[in-house]
Write a protein that holds these residues in place. Structure first.
Motif, PDB file in Angstrom:
ATOM      1  N   PRO A 149       0.831  -1.214   0.000  1.00  0.00           N
ATOM      2  CA  PRO A 149       0.000   0.000   0.000  1.00  0.00           C
ATOM      3  C   PRO A 149       0.866   1.266   0.000  1.00  0.00           C
ATOM      4  N   VAL A 150       0.538   2.191  -0.875  1.00  0.00           N
ATOM      5  CA  VAL A 150       1.313   3.436  -0.994  1.00  0.00           C
ATOM      6  C   VAL A 150       0.501   4.631  -0.505  1.00  0.00           C
ATOM      7  N   SER A 151      -0.623   4.898  -1.159  1.00  0.00           N
ATOM      8  CA  SER A 151      -1.455   6.041  -0.774  1.00  0.00           C
ATOM      9  C   SER A 151      -2.912   5.731  -1.071  1.00  0.00           C
ATOM     10  N   ASN A 152      -3.786   6.075  -0.147  1.00  0.00           N
ATOM     11  CA  ASN A 152      -5.202   6.085  -0.479  1.00  0.00           C
ATOM     12  C   ASN A 152      -5.543   7.446  -1.075  1.00  0.00           C
ATOM     13  N   VAL A 153      -6.489   7.445  -2.005  1.00  0.00           N
ATOM     14  CA  VAL A 153      -6.834   8.677  -2.710  1.00  0.00           C
ATOM     15  C   VAL A 153      -8.278   9.105  -2.460  1.00  0.00           C
ATOM     16  N   ALA A 154      -9.174   8.131  -2.375  1.00  0.00           N
ATOM     17  CA  ALA A 154     -10.593   8.497  -2.273  1.00  0.00           C
ATOM     18  C   ALA A 154     -11.398   7.360  -1.672  1.00  0.00           C
ATOM     19  N   LEU A 155     -12.540   7.738  -1.121  1.00  0.00           N
ATOM     20  CA  LEU A 155     -13.523   6.780  -0.650  1.00  0.00           C
ATOM     21  C   LEU A 155     -14.689   6.747  -1.632  1.00  0.00           C
ATOM     22  N   SER A 156     -15.412   5.646  -1.609  1.00  0.00           N
ATOM     23  CA  SER A 156     -16.579   5.489  -2.457  1.00  0.00           C
ATOM     24  C   SER A 156     -17.726   5.012  -1.572  1.00  0.00           C
ATOM     25  N   SER A 157     -18.758   5.823  -1.453  1.00  0.00           N
ATOM     26  CA  SER A 157     -19.851   5.514  -0.537  1.00  0.00           C
ATOM     27  C   SER A 157     -20.882   4.595  -1.177  1.00  0.00           C
ATOM     28  N   TYR A 158     -21.427   3.714  -0.352  1.00  0.00           N
ATOM     29  CA  TYR A 158     -22.485   2.791  -0.761  1.00  0.00           C
ATOM     30  C   TYR A 158     -23.804   3.250  -0.140  1.00  0.00           C
ATOM     31  N   ALA A 159     -24.910   2.934  -0.830  1.00  0.00           N
ATOM     32  CA  ALA A 159     -26.226   3.270  -0.299  1.00  0.00           C
ATOM     33  C   ALA A 159     -27.228   2.196  -0.709  1.00  0.00           C
ATOM     34  N   LEU A 160     -28.274   2.071   0.098  1.00  0.00           N
ATOM     35  CA  LEU A 160     -29.355   1.133  -0.203  1.00  0.00           C
ATOM     36  C   LEU A 160     -30.327   1.832  -1.137  1.00  0.00           C
ATOM     37  N   VAL A 161     -30.572   1.206  -2.303  1.00  0.00           N
ATOM     38  CA  VAL A 161     -31.392   1.821  -3.334  1.00  0.00           C
ATOM     39  C   VAL A 161     -32.565   0.908  -3.682  1.00  0.00           C
TER      40      VAL A 161
END
Length: 322
Positions: free
Chosen positions: A117-129
């Motif tokens: 692992p080097v760097s995290n860049v972003a998160l991705s959110s989940y939702a109930l649809v």
């Protein structure tokens, strides 16, 4: 602009002066390998990051797509590459934390063990649809009906062992209910059947169905993590009904194990400097991500925690590779 330039110089100048080996990297264009097809989330993030860090590394960073086995084909290519820093992997949560732990998985490598692992860049959110015309208005209503009609409430996913599948299994376990998993060959066909009323719901990446929510054919009921996503700040959290529920995707960069520490530091510094510029976080937000830079140690801790969480869900639900 001047203050940003000073921040970037403060990050990169010490690295440029540190050692001759570090100053020499990169002498030729490096590449980021995405394990998923062009146009998807992994590919989009890879290209945004590559464009942003190219001037900081002094070389044009290319993006290469190597698809298959939920990213494992691309991960193997990177893990088997020379550990010289010229081949990085866009490492998403599913490829590193879920797929290697599926029972019966026959992968060419263990991404968690063979990638650094080097760097995290972003998160991705989940939702109930759900479909816009669905009778369900809350997570509590779904759980109540699942208890009243065991095995009859259905949830979709883009395939067995996907993050969406495990999110549904986590909901079943925490809610102590029996619901039926309906797998599809991707999030798009799953969404079609939800809209058509053939499946009750799906817990998926917000970006996968944001278009259908905007056009009114689907609607979100609750979000799967505590992140405040632009445009959905008032969406309830699944954890408000099911304490302990959290599903958060992430997208970072990894290098082959054995890559010299100074080269790892150069990649990390370039990502950190790019994330300090408002332009990259803004473009990530526009693409449906939540920008979040994490250095190597913090990113490794996130990976380890997710592996432990999903290992428990996989074993409890007896999820097997297909």
């Amino acid at each position: 602009m001047r203050s940003h330039a000073r921040r970037v110089l403060a990050i990169l100048l010490p690295l440029a002066l540190a050692t001759p080996a570090m100053a020499a990297f990169p002498e030729r264009p490096p590449r980021i390998v995405s394990g998923f097809a062009a146009g998807g989330g992994s590919d989009t993030l890879s290209r945004l990051v590559a464009e942003a860090i190219s001037p900081l590394l002094g070389q044009r960073v290319a993006v290469e797509n190597r698809t298959g086995v939920n990213g494992a084909i691309g991960a193997e290519l990177v893990a088997r590459s020379a550990p010289d820093g010229y081949t990085a992997f866009q490492c998403p949560m599913s490829t590193l934390s879920i797929t290697p732990q599926l029972q019966g998985a026959n992968l060419p490598l263990d991404p968690g063990a063979e990638l650094l692992p080097v760097s995290n860049v972003a998160l991705s959110s989940y939702a109930l649809v759900v479909a816009s015309g669905s009778r369900f208005q809350s997570v509590a209503q779904i759980l109540e009906e699942a208890r009243r009609r065991p095995g009859e409430i259905t949830f979709a996913s883009p395939g067995p062992g996907s993050a969406q599948h495990l999110a549904g299994e986590l909901m079943k376990r925490l809610g102590q209910v029996n619901m039926q998993h309906i797998p599809y060959r991707g999030a798009a066909p799953a969404a079609v059947d939800i809209i058509g009323g053939r499946v009750d719901f799906m817990i998926t990446n917000i970006g996968d169905v944001a278009g259908q929510v905007r056009d009114g054919t689907m609607r979100f009921i609750a979000q799967g993590d505590p992140t405040r996503v632009a445009g959905y700040e008032n969406l309830p959290r699944i954890a408000e009904t099911l304490p302990g529920f959290e599903v958060t995707g992430w997208f970072g960069l990894c290098l082959p194990r054995g890559t010299p520490a100074d080269v790892v530091a150069r990649w990390d510094a370039a990502v950190r400097a790019a994330m300090a510029d408002p332009a990259l976080p803004r473009r990530l937000t526009e693409a449906g991500f939540t920008p979040l830079y994490e250095p190597p140690e913090a990113f490794a801790n996130r990976l380890a925690a997710d592996r432990a969480k999903w290992r428990e869900v996989i074993r409890a639900a007896d999820v097997r590779a297909q």
